[in-house]
Design a protein around this motif. Structure first.
Motif, PDB file in Angstrom:
ATOM      1  N   ILE A 145     111.729 -27.902 -38.041  1.00 16.48           N
ATOM      2  CA  ILE A 145     112.483 -27.548 -36.827  1.00 16.48           C
ATOM      3  C   ILE A 145     111.521 -27.121 -35.709  1.00 16.48           C
ATOM      4  O   ILE A 145     111.659 -27.543 -34.562  1.00 16.48           O
ATOM      5  N   SER A 202     121.391 -41.921 -29.807  1.00 18.42           N
ATOM      6  CA  SER A 202     120.608 -43.161 -29.860  1.00 18.42           C
ATOM      7  C   SER A 202     121.520 -44.363 -30.085  1.00 18.42           C
ATOM      8  O   SER A 202     121.329 -45.418 -29.475  1.00 18.42           O
ATOM      9  N   GLY A 255     121.618 -36.415 -32.181  1.00 18.82           N
ATOM     10  CA  GLY A 255     120.500 -37.315 -31.832  1.00 18.82           C
ATOM     11  C   GLY A 255     120.798 -38.740 -32.277  1.00 18.82           C
ATOM     12  O   GLY A 255     120.576 -39.698 -31.528  1.00 18.82           O
ATOM     13  N   TRP A 256     121.316 -38.843 -33.480  1.00 17.63           N
ATOM     14  CA  TRP A 256     121.614 -40.171 -34.058  1.00 17.63           C
ATOM     15  C   TRP A 256     122.727 -40.852 -33.251  1.00 17.63           C
ATOM     16  O   TRP A 256     122.650 -42.032 -32.904  1.00 17.63           O
ATOM     17  N   GLY A 273     113.692 -35.928 -37.721  1.00 21.39           N
ATOM     18  CA  GLY A 273     115.020 -35.337 -37.496  1.00 21.39           C
ATOM     19  C   GLY A 273     115.985 -35.763 -38.602  1.00 21.39           C
ATOM     20  O   GLY A 273     116.769 -34.955 -39.102  1.00 21.39           O
ATOM     21  N   LEU A 274     115.898 -37.038 -39.000  1.00 19.94           N
ATOM     22  CA  LEU A 274     116.779 -37.514 -40.082  1.00 19.94           C
ATOM     23  C   LEU A 274     116.368 -36.883 -41.413  1.00 19.94           C
ATOM     24  O   LEU A 274     117.208 -36.659 -42.287  1.00 19.94           O
ATOM     25  N   LEU A 279     109.952 -30.294 -34.442  1.00 21.10           N
ATOM     26  CA  LEU A 279     110.902 -31.174 -33.731  1.00 21.10           C
ATOM     27  C   LEU A 279     111.266 -30.618 -32.362  1.00 21.10           C
ATOM     28  O   LEU A 279     111.397 -31.367 -31.397  1.00 21.10           O
ATOM     29  N   HIS A 305     110.031 -38.619 -33.952  1.00 15.07           N
ATOM     30  CA  HIS A 305     110.987 -37.520 -33.773  1.00 15.07           C
ATOM     31  C   HIS A 305     112.289 -37.843 -34.533  1.00 15.07           C
ATOM     32  O   HIS A 305     112.837 -37.003 -35.247  1.00 15.07           O
ATOM     33  N   LYS A 306     112.740 -39.091 -34.393  1.00 11.81           N
ATOM     34  CA  LYS A 306     113.999 -39.490 -35.035  1.00 11.81           C
ATOM     35  C   LYS A 306     113.844 -39.476 -36.564  1.00 11.81           C
ATOM     36  O   LYS A 306     114.737 -39.031 -37.275  1.00 11.81           O
ATOM     37  N   LEU A 348     119.487 -22.977 -30.239  1.00 10.70           N
ATOM     38  CA  LEU A 348     118.844 -22.862 -31.561  1.00 10.70           C
ATOM     39  C   LEU A 348     117.573 -22.017 -31.477  1.00 10.70           C
ATOM     40  O   LEU A 348     117.319 -21.172 -32.345  1.00 10.70           O
ATOM     41  N   MET A 365     122.241 -31.002 -34.797  1.00 10.01           N
ATOM     42  CA  MET A 365     121.072 -31.519 -34.041  1.00 10.01           C
ATOM     43  C   MET A 365     120.770 -32.966 -34.440  1.00 10.01           C
ATOM     44  O   MET A 365     120.740 -33.844 -33.576  1.00 10.01           O
ATOM     45  N   LYS A 397     109.397 -25.822 -18.595  1.00 15.71           N
ATOM     46  CA  LYS A 397     110.220 -26.985 -18.241  1.00 15.71           C
ATOM     47  C   LYS A 397     111.257 -26.625 -17.180  1.00 15.71           C
ATOM     48  O   LYS A 397     111.440 -27.344 -16.207  1.00 15.71           O
ATOM     49  N   VAL A 415     115.410 -33.822 -41.712  1.00 17.37           N
ATOM     50  CA  VAL A 415     116.094 -32.519 -41.688  1.00 17.37           C
ATOM     51  C   VAL A 415     117.539 -32.691 -42.158  1.00 17.37           C
ATOM     52  O   VAL A 415     118.055 -31.887 -42.950  1.00 17.37           O
ATOM     53  N   GLY A 448     110.247 -32.691 -29.271  1.00 23.43           N
ATOM     54  CA  GLY A 448     111.406 -33.119 -28.470  1.00 23.43           C
ATOM     55  C   GLY A 448     111.215 -32.721 -27.020  1.00 23.43           C
ATOM     56  O   GLY A 448     111.376 -33.530 -26.104  1.00 23.43           O
ATOM     57  N   LEU A 449     110.836 -31.463 -26.786  1.00 21.79           N
ATOM     58  CA  LEU A 449     110.668 -30.974 -25.411  1.00 21.79           C
ATOM     59  C   LEU A 449     109.524 -31.706 -24.713  1.00 21.79           C
ATOM     60  O   LEU A 449     109.594 -32.032 -23.537  1.00 21.79           O
ATOM     61  N   HIS A 460     122.552 -32.250 -27.249  1.00 20.23           N
ATOM     62  CA  HIS A 460     121.304 -32.146 -28.021  1.00 20.23           C
ATOM     63  C   HIS A 460     120.350 -31.165 -27.327  1.00 20.23           C
ATOM     64  O   HIS A 460     119.727 -30.336 -27.975  1.00 20.23           O
TER      65      HIS A 460
HETATM   66  C1  HEM Z   1     116.964 -30.967 -36.384  1.00 21.69           C
HETATM   67  C2  HEM Z   1     116.618 -32.030 -35.803  1.00 21.69           C
HETATM   68  C3  HEM Z   1     116.281 -32.195 -34.344  1.00 21.69           C
HETATM   69  C4  HEM Z   1     115.825 -31.288 -33.417  1.00 21.69           C
HETATM   70  C5  HEM Z   1     115.543 -29.812 -33.625  1.00 21.69           C
HETATM   71  C6  HEM Z   1     115.653 -31.997 -32.175  1.00 21.69           C
HETATM   72  C7  HEM Z   1     115.212 -31.421 -30.993  1.00 21.69           C
HETATM   73  C8  HEM Z   1     115.094 -32.081 -29.792  1.00 21.69           C
HETATM   74  C9  HEM Z   1     114.700 -31.488 -28.532  1.00 21.69           C
HETATM   75  C10 HEM Z   1     114.333 -30.030 -28.320  1.00 21.69           C
HETATM   76  C11 HEM Z   1     114.710 -32.459 -27.598  1.00 21.69           C
HETATM   77  C12 HEM Z   1     114.384 -32.316 -26.105  1.00 21.69           C
HETATM   78  C13 HEM Z   1     115.652 -32.168 -25.314  1.00 21.69           C
HETATM   79  C14 HEM Z   1     115.390 -32.251 -23.829  1.00 21.69           C
HETATM   80  O1  HEM Z   1     114.770 -31.328 -23.306  1.00 21.69           O
HETATM   81  O2  HEM Z   1     115.801 -33.239 -23.232  1.00 21.69           O
HETATM   82  C15 HEM Z   1     115.099 -33.675 -28.238  1.00 21.69           C
HETATM   83  C16 HEM Z   1     115.220 -34.889 -27.607  1.00 21.69           C
HETATM   84  C17 HEM Z   1     115.638 -36.026 -28.236  1.00 21.69           C
HETATM   85  N1  HEM Z   1     116.018 -36.177 -29.554  1.00 21.69           N
HETATM   86 FE1  HEM Z   1     116.023 -34.756 -30.949  1.00 21.69          FE
HETATM   87  N2  HEM Z   1     116.015 -33.310 -32.357  1.00 21.69           N
HETATM   88  C18 HEM Z   1     116.400 -33.473 -33.674  1.00 21.69           C
HETATM   89  C19 HEM Z   1     116.830 -34.620 -34.290  1.00 21.69           C
HETATM   90  C20 HEM Z   1     116.954 -35.848 -33.663  1.00 21.69           C
HETATM   91  C21 HEM Z   1     117.392 -37.064 -34.296  1.00 21.69           C
HETATM   92  C22 HEM Z   1     117.750 -37.216 -35.758  1.00 21.69           C
HETATM   93  C23 HEM Z   1     117.405 -38.023 -33.316  1.00 21.69           C
HETATM   94  C24 HEM Z   1     117.781 -39.474 -33.417  1.00 21.69           C
HETATM   95  C25 HEM Z   1     118.035 -40.138 -34.504  1.00 21.69           C
HETATM   96  C26 HEM Z   1     116.957 -37.407 -32.096  1.00 21.69           C
HETATM   97  C27 HEM Z   1     116.827 -38.070 -30.893  1.00 21.69           C
HETATM   98  C28 HEM Z   1     116.363 -37.484 -29.744  1.00 21.69           C
HETATM   99  C29 HEM Z   1     116.189 -38.221 -28.512  1.00 21.69           C
HETATM  100  C30 HEM Z   1     116.450 -39.699 -28.304  1.00 21.69           C
HETATM  101  C31 HEM Z   1     115.728 -37.299 -27.572  1.00 21.69           C
HETATM  102  C32 HEM Z   1     115.325 -37.581 -26.135  1.00 21.69           C
HETATM  103  C33 HEM Z   1     116.443 -37.365 -25.179  1.00 21.69           C
HETATM  104  C34 HEM Z   1     115.971 -37.635 -23.773  1.00 21.69           C
HETATM  105  O3  HEM Z   1     115.200 -38.574 -23.573  1.00 21.69           O
HETATM  106  O4  HEM Z   1     116.398 -36.874 -22.913  1.00 21.69           O
HETATM  107  N3  HEM Z   1     116.692 -36.083 -32.333  1.00 21.69           N
HETATM  108  N4  HEM Z   1     115.342 -33.420 -29.579  1.00 21.69           N
END
Ligand code: HEM
Ligand code: HEM
Length: 409
Positions: free
Chosen positions: A23, A109, A105-106, A53-54, A26, A49-50, A148, A101, A206, A56, A30-31, A141
């Motif tokens: 976590i 996408s 994300g899933w 994340g999966l 991620l 990341h994906k 979180l 989370m 940010k 988790v 993610g950020l 998300h």
């Molecule tokens: C526990 C699991 C996860 C955590 C803690 C997490 C956390 C984050 C965070 C903090 C961001 C940045 C958000 C922002 O500031 O825009 C982010 C973006 C993103 N996450 Fe996750 N994520 C997780 C799981 C997933 C999964 C499983 C997927 C897809 C299968 C995913 C897809 C994405 C995508 C596509 C973005 C980019 C969104 C954008 O471009 O604005 N995440 N995630």
């Protein structure tokens, strides 16, 4: 009644700490990745990341089953009623987030038609393409990630309070240690405090930079308008002209990202002069409005318009001008012509089906459908790093539907 125990089993402890580390990573990744300019590296980071994340999501499923089969862990005597209540609320939220989370994300996408894979193994989409759902999940998300961070901070503060102030076994029973070990528990707590602190700083930075961007935002760029090349103005007999019904006509395309397809559309217009009996005197001059691209993701649309792709500022339209029509069977034709995308003009030829119907006394309708595949690199669409076709594939399938009307004499 379910049995009670004083400590967590090995599997639960192992999953707890593995998940905690995942976590932290991620959140940070993610950020970091969301604000990167588009590049192959960015897409690779997204895929990682994906995948993590999966992971988790898979771990929390195992965790819930294990928890269900394990004895209930009872409270310690040092746990006060308000602490038990707060801890329960916190744990419920953490479990919710462990599912929500990755699932958001899933779904995000899937709804945006972005690829999802688990360390290279393609994962099917959860929903069909849906722009509203994509935007909603993206927002969710991001907001849930921020909440979180705050709740994990509270959870960590609680664990450290029990370890440092109450000096009880709360921390130790989540670690693989039978005896109270002040230094060991503190070290783990501080390590996570450091990781969490980095995430909090990142979110704050940010927010600040977003505020500044808002202040210095340039006025919206005015879209360049598509000029009609007007090549057909003179040479064709006006009576065979057809007007395109834009609402019922469609130029769709299908391309691939990491082998998984996404779709989009362009608006188009132009002049068509067509008579099945006079193919030599038939012509079409079509302008495709590149800025009208719609793929279901505003970011992807903006990227497609950028210099490395269609460079919409310099080349607002693509043009297709026919040179020859040939009949190849009942309602079947082949058209050859010149297609210009960006500054590259190439000969293109493709078969199409055309049905012409008399609607009433003074109107005719035509429906044309065609499919063809072009290689984007032939037209210089995707330069520099994007010449590598592992991320975005080279072939692009086009599907064309033209609905047109003609007034009878
Ligand atoms: C526990 C699991 C996860 C955590 C803690 C997490 C956390 C984050 C965070 C903090 C961001 C940045 C958000 C922002 O500031 O825009 C982010 C973006 C993103 N996450 Fe996750 N994520 C997780 C799981 C997933 C999964 C499983 C997927 C897809 C299968 C995913 C897809 C994405 C995508 C596509 C973005 C980019 C969104 C954008 O471009 O604005 N995440 N995630
Ligand atoms: C930041 C570092 C973390 C520390 C120091 C920590 C510490 C602990 C401790 C000591 C317990 C046992 C509480 C008790 O027995 O009453 C616990 C339980 C728990 N922790 Fe954490 N934790 C951390 C991160 C996380 C994260 C990131 C999550 C999930 C997102 C999480 C989810 C849970 C849950 C759900 C429980 C309840 C027990 C269970 O059902 O497994 N923890 N944590």
């Amino acid at each position: 009644m379910k049995q009670e125990s004083d400590s967590y089993g090995f599997v639960l402890k192992f999953i707890h700490w593995t998940t905690a580390l995942l976590i932290m990573g991620l959140l940070f990744v993610g950020l970091y990745m969301a604000d990167l300019p588009l590049s192959e590296t960015k897409l690779k980071i997204y895929m990682l990341h994906k995948s993590f994340g999966l992971l988790v999501l898979a771990l929390v499923v195992v965790r819930v089953f294990t928890k269900f089969l394990s004895p209930k862990v009872r409270s310690l005597d040092t746990h006060q009623a308000w602490e038990k209540f707060l801890a329960k609320l916190t744990h419920i939220f953490l479990y919710f987030a462990l599912f929500a989370m990755p699932l958001s994300g899933w779904i995000m996408s899937s709804a945006g038609e972005f690829p999802v894979s688990f360390f290279g193994i393609p994962v099917p989409p959860l929903t069909a393409k849906n722009k509203e759902l994509f935007d909603l999940c993206r927002e969710f998300h991001e907001v849930l990630a921020t909440i979180l961070i705050a709740i994990v901070a509270l959870h960590l503060a609680g664990a450290l309070k029990h370890h440092v102030i109450d000096r009880d076994r709360t921390m130790m029973r989540m670690m693989n240690s039978k005896n109270y070990n002040f230094a060991g528990g503190l070290a783990v707590g501080l390590l996570f405090a450091l990781l969490l602190g980095a995430n909090i700083l990142f979110v704050a930075a940010k927010e600040l930079s977003e505020d500044e961007e808002d202040e210095h935002r340039a006025p919206a760029v005015v879209q360049a308008s598509v000029e009609s090349p007007g090549l057909l103005e003179q040479a064709v007999p006006a009576e065979n002209q057809w007007s395109i019904v834009k609402e019922d006509s469609r130029l769709g395309f299908e391309a691939t990202e990491y082998g998984q397809s996404f779709n989009g559309t362009f608006d188009f217009g132009g002049r068509i002069v067509f008579d099945p009996g006079q193919l030599d005197h038939s012509l079409a001059d079509i302008s495709i409005d590149i800025a009208s691209i719609k793929t279901g993701s505003d970011d992807r649309d903006a990227q497609a318009k950028s210099d490395e792709w269609f460079d919409v500022k310099s080349f607002p339209a693509a043009h297709f001008v026919t040179e020859k029509f040939e009949s190849s069977g009942a309602n079947q034709y082949t058209v050859s012509g010149k297609l210009t995308i960006r500054d590259v003009t190439l000969p293109v030829s493709f078969p199409f089906t055309l049905m012409i119907e008399d609607k009433d006394d003074d109107e005719r309708e035509a429906n044309m459908t065609a499919e063809l595949t072009l290689n984007r690199l032939d037209f210089g669409v995707g330069s520099g790093q994007w010449k590598n076709t592992e991320t975005i594939g080279n072939p692009v399938k086009l599907s064309i539907v033209v609905h047109a009307k003609q007034m009878k004499d």
